[in-house]
Design a protein around this motif. Sequence first.
Motif, PDB file in Angstrom:
ATOM      1  N   MET A  54      64.276  76.364  18.865  1.00 19.31           N
ATOM      2  CA  MET A  54      64.185  74.885  19.451  1.00 19.31           C
ATOM      3  C   MET A  54      63.473  74.096  18.383  1.00 19.31           C
ATOM      4  SD  MET A  54      61.651  74.076  22.758  1.00 19.31           S
ATOM      5  CE  MET A  54      62.504  75.297  23.776  1.00 19.31           C
ATOM      6  N   SER A  55      63.989  72.942  18.283  1.00 22.04           N
ATOM      7  CA  SER A  55      63.624  72.073  17.157  1.00 22.04           C
ATOM      8  C   SER A  55      62.202  71.565  17.752  1.00 22.04           C
ATOM      9  CB  SER A  55      64.543  70.875  17.101  1.00 22.04           C
ATOM     10  OG  SER A  55      64.360  69.736  17.940  1.00 22.04           O
ATOM     11  N   ASN A  56      61.396  70.862  16.684  1.00 21.50           N
ATOM     12  CA  ASN A  56      60.306  70.477  17.033  1.00 21.50           C
ATOM     13  C   ASN A  56      60.257  68.857  17.197  1.00 21.50           C
ATOM     14  OD1 ASN A  56      58.474  72.612  17.258  1.00 21.50           O
ATOM     15  ND2 ASN A  56      58.110  72.707  15.193  1.00 21.50           N
ATOM     16  N   THR A  57      61.348  68.201  17.356  1.00 22.72           N
ATOM     17  CA  THR A  57      61.579  66.881  17.728  1.00 22.72           C
ATOM     18  C   THR A  57      62.461  66.703  19.037  1.00 22.72           C
ATOM     19  OG1 THR A  57      63.512  66.706  16.129  1.00 22.72           O
ATOM     20  CG2 THR A  57      61.197  66.140  15.377  1.00 22.72           C
ATOM     21  N   LEU A  58      62.132  65.762  19.663  1.00 22.42           N
ATOM     22  CA  LEU A  58      62.719  65.442  20.856  1.00 22.42           C
ATOM     23  C   LEU A  58      63.743  64.347  20.436  1.00 22.42           C
ATOM     24  CD1 LEU A  58      62.987  65.613  24.014  1.00 22.42           C
ATOM     25  CD2 LEU A  58      61.428  63.715  24.123  1.00 22.42           C
TER      26      LEU A  58
ATOM     27  N   HIS B 259      56.970  73.222  25.902  1.00 28.06           N
ATOM     28  CA  HIS B 259      56.550  73.374  24.584  1.00 28.06           C
ATOM     29  C   HIS B 259      55.093  73.938  24.263  1.00 28.06           C
ATOM     30  CE1 HIS B 259      60.315  71.505  22.745  1.00 28.06           C
ATOM     31  NE2 HIS B 259      60.290  70.762  23.610  1.00 28.06           N
ATOM     32  N   GLY B 260      54.644  73.767  25.241  1.00 23.25           N
ATOM     33  CA  GLY B 260      52.929  74.406  25.223  1.00 23.25           C
ATOM     34  C   GLY B 260      52.042  73.166  24.333  1.00 23.25           C
ATOM     35  N   VAL B 261      52.517  71.946  24.413  1.00 21.18           N
ATOM     36  CA  VAL B 261      52.003  71.114  23.664  1.00 21.18           C
ATOM     37  C   VAL B 261      51.412  70.070  24.542  1.00 21.18           C
ATOM     38  CG1 VAL B 261      52.040  69.234  21.690  1.00 21.18           C
ATOM     39  CG2 VAL B 261      53.334  71.203  21.764  1.00 21.18           C
ATOM     40  N   LYS B 262      49.960  69.437  24.308  1.00 21.23           N
ATOM     41  CA  LYS B 262      49.478  68.331  24.918  1.00 21.23           C
ATOM     42  C   LYS B 262      50.236  67.013  24.336  1.00 21.23           C
ATOM     43  CE  LYS B 262      46.772  66.199  27.831  1.00 21.23           C
ATOM     44  NZ  LYS B 262      47.387  65.340  28.649  1.00 21.23           N
ATOM     45  N   VAL B 263      51.055  66.249  25.239  1.00 22.76           N
ATOM     46  CA  VAL B 263      51.596  65.059  24.855  1.00 22.76           C
ATOM     47  C   VAL B 263      50.552  63.975  24.614  1.00 22.76           C
ATOM     48  CG1 VAL B 263      53.403  63.348  25.285  1.00 22.76           C
ATOM     49  CG2 VAL B 263      53.775  65.928  25.489  1.00 22.76           C
ATOM     50  N   THR B 264      50.443  63.049  23.695  1.00 19.79           N
ATOM     51  CA  THR B 264      49.456  62.016  23.393  1.00 19.79           C
ATOM     52  C   THR B 264      49.453  61.403  24.757  1.00 19.79           C
ATOM     53  OG1 THR B 264      50.429  61.857  21.305  1.00 19.79           O
ATOM     54  CG2 THR B 264      49.172  60.035  22.020  1.00 19.79           C
ATOM     55  N   ASN B 265      48.154  61.089  25.217  1.00 21.32           N
ATOM     56  CA  ASN B 265      47.882  60.088  26.178  1.00 21.32           C
ATOM     57  C   ASN B 265      48.435  58.904  26.241  1.00 21.32           C
ATOM     58  OD1 ASN B 265      46.501  62.261  27.738  1.00 21.32           O
ATOM     59  ND2 ASN B 265      44.371  61.445  26.707  1.00 21.32           N
TER      60      ASN B 265
ATOM     61  N   GLU C 131      64.688  48.524  32.042  1.00 17.57           N
ATOM     62  CA  GLU C 131      66.157  48.108  32.215  1.00 17.57           C
ATOM     63  C   GLU C 131      67.139  49.290  32.961  1.00 17.57           C
ATOM     64  OE1 GLU C 131      68.908  47.926  28.491  1.00 17.57           O
ATOM     65  OE2 GLU C 131      67.026  47.618  27.802  1.00 17.57           O
ATOM     66  N   PHE C 132      66.402  50.530  32.727  1.00 22.23           N
ATOM     67  CA  PHE C 132      67.199  51.487  33.112  1.00 22.23           C
ATOM     68  C   PHE C 132      66.411  52.164  34.493  1.00 22.23           C
ATOM     69  CE2 PHE C 132      67.186  52.426  28.304  1.00 22.23           C
ATOM     70  CZ  PHE C 132      68.389  52.177  28.230  1.00 22.23           C
ATOM     71  N   GLY C 133      65.496  51.441  34.978  1.00 20.76           N
ATOM     72  CA  GLY C 133      64.757  51.763  36.248  1.00 20.76           C
ATOM     73  C   GLY C 133      64.029  53.159  36.106  1.00 20.76           C
ATOM     74  N   VAL C 134      63.525  53.359  34.984  1.00 16.78           N
ATOM     75  CA  VAL C 134      62.781  54.345  34.657  1.00 16.78           C
ATOM     76  C   VAL C 134      61.105  54.110  34.620  1.00 16.78           C
ATOM     77  CG1 VAL C 134      61.637  56.564  33.175  1.00 16.78           C
ATOM     78  CG2 VAL C 134      64.313  55.732  33.451  1.00 16.78           C
ATOM     79  N   ASP C 135      60.243  54.464  35.745  1.00 19.35           N
ATOM     80  CA  ASP C 135      58.852  53.871  35.536  1.00 19.35           C
ATOM     81  C   ASP C 135      58.080  55.120  35.025  1.00 19.35           C
ATOM     82  OD1 ASP C 135      58.764  56.040  37.606  1.00 19.35           O
ATOM     83  OD2 ASP C 135      58.602  54.469  39.177  1.00 19.35           O
ATOM     84  N   SER C 136      56.601  54.617  35.046  1.00 17.48           N
ATOM     85  CA  SER C 136      55.615  55.616  34.514  1.00 17.48           C
ATOM     86  C   SER C 136      55.500  56.758  35.224  1.00 17.48           C
ATOM     87  CB  SER C 136      54.262  54.950  34.549  1.00 17.48           C
ATOM     88  OG  SER C 136      53.985  54.510  35.662  1.00 17.48           O
ATOM     89  N   LEU C 137      55.802  56.783  36.575  1.00 20.98           N
ATOM     90  CA  LEU C 137      55.880  58.024  37.190  1.00 20.98           C
ATOM     91  C   LEU C 137      56.959  59.107  36.919  1.00 20.98           C
ATOM     92  CD1 LEU C 137      54.551  59.459  39.391  1.00 20.98           C
ATOM     93  CD2 LEU C 137      56.015  58.547  41.159  1.00 20.98           C
ATOM     94  N   GLY C 138      58.051  58.481  36.517  1.00 20.68           N
ATOM     95  CA  GLY C 138      59.334  59.357  36.059  1.00 20.68           C
ATOM     96  C   GLY C 138      59.118  59.645  34.750  1.00 20.68           C
ATOM     97  N   LEU C 139      58.094  58.697  33.847  1.00 15.93           N
ATOM     98  CA  LEU C 139      57.973  59.395  32.644  1.00 15.93           C
ATOM     99  C   LEU C 139      56.993  60.539  32.644  1.00 15.93           C
ATOM    100  CD1 LEU C 139      57.987  56.258  30.605  1.00 15.93           C
ATOM    101  CD2 LEU C 139      59.601  57.945  30.339  1.00 15.93           C
ATOM    102  N   LEU C 140      56.079  60.416  33.610  1.00 15.22           N
ATOM    103  CA  LEU C 140      54.796  61.325  33.756  1.00 15.22           C
ATOM    104  C   LEU C 140      55.623  62.895  34.017  1.00 15.22           C
ATOM    105  CD1 LEU C 140      51.859  61.476  33.494  1.00 15.22           C
ATOM    106  CD2 LEU C 140      51.965  61.101  36.035  1.00 15.22           C
ATOM    107  N   GLY C 141      56.727  62.825  34.641  1.00 15.70           N
ATOM    108  CA  GLY C 141      57.423  64.003  34.977  1.00 15.70           C
ATOM    109  C   GLY C 141      58.022  64.603  33.838  1.00 15.70           C
ATOM    110  N   VAL C 142      58.505  63.712  32.872  1.00 10.99           N
ATOM    111  CA  VAL C 142      59.200  63.919  31.716  1.00 10.99           C
ATOM    112  C   VAL C 142      57.971  64.707  30.831  1.00 10.99           C
ATOM    113  CG1 VAL C 142      60.375  63.349  29.475  1.00 10.99           C
ATOM    114  CG2 VAL C 142      60.878  62.431  32.030  1.00 10.99           C
ATOM    115  N   VAL C 143      56.924  63.923  30.782  1.00  9.11           N
ATOM    116  CA  VAL C 143      55.694  64.617  29.820  1.00  9.11           C
ATOM    117  C   VAL C 143      55.239  66.016  30.389  1.00  9.11           C
ATOM    118  CG1 VAL C 143      53.475  64.298  29.416  1.00  9.11           C
ATOM    119  CG2 VAL C 143      54.845  62.354  29.187  1.00  9.11           C
ATOM    120  N   GLY C 144      55.181  66.062  31.562  1.00 13.38           N
ATOM    121  CA  GLY C 144      54.778  67.375  32.199  1.00 13.38           C
ATOM    122  C   GLY C 144      55.788  68.383  31.842  1.00 13.38           C
ATOM    123  N   GLU C 145      57.162  68.244  32.159  1.00 16.19           N
ATOM    124  CA  GLU C 145      58.056  69.208  31.562  1.00 16.19           C
ATOM    125  C   GLU C 145      58.096  69.543  30.272  1.00 16.19           C
ATOM    126  OE1 GLU C 145      61.318  71.717  32.028  1.00 16.19           O
ATOM    127  OE2 GLU C 145      60.150  70.881  33.444  1.00 16.19           O
TER     128      GLU C 145
END
Length: 86
Positions: free
Chosen positions: A1-5, A55-61, A36-50
């Motif tokens: 698995m790569s270390n970059t998204l 990856h077992g990494v705390k993503v930047t606040n 413009e894509f209709g992605v809000d902070s709640l959607g991004l929060l789900g992405v961050v959680g995933e």
Amino acid sequence: MSNTLTHPELAALIQARAGVVIDPVDLERPGASFDEFGVDSLGLLGVVGELENRHGVKVTNGAESAKTPAEFLELVNSAFTAKAGA
């Protein structure tokens, strides 16, 4: 698995977690914004959680408040890079 998204990985995560289908090429467009894509902070929060679970990494606040794919990728990838160097 790569270390970059990558743009394709981000597009797949957004589809899975936010239910929004986006062509990865559109995410790479300069000036592209999540609004413009209709992605809000709640959607991004789900992405961050995933990403944190996967990856077992705390993503930047604040990553969930990123306005653009470029900003989001920069925040996430800097967290991955920091972990890799830890």
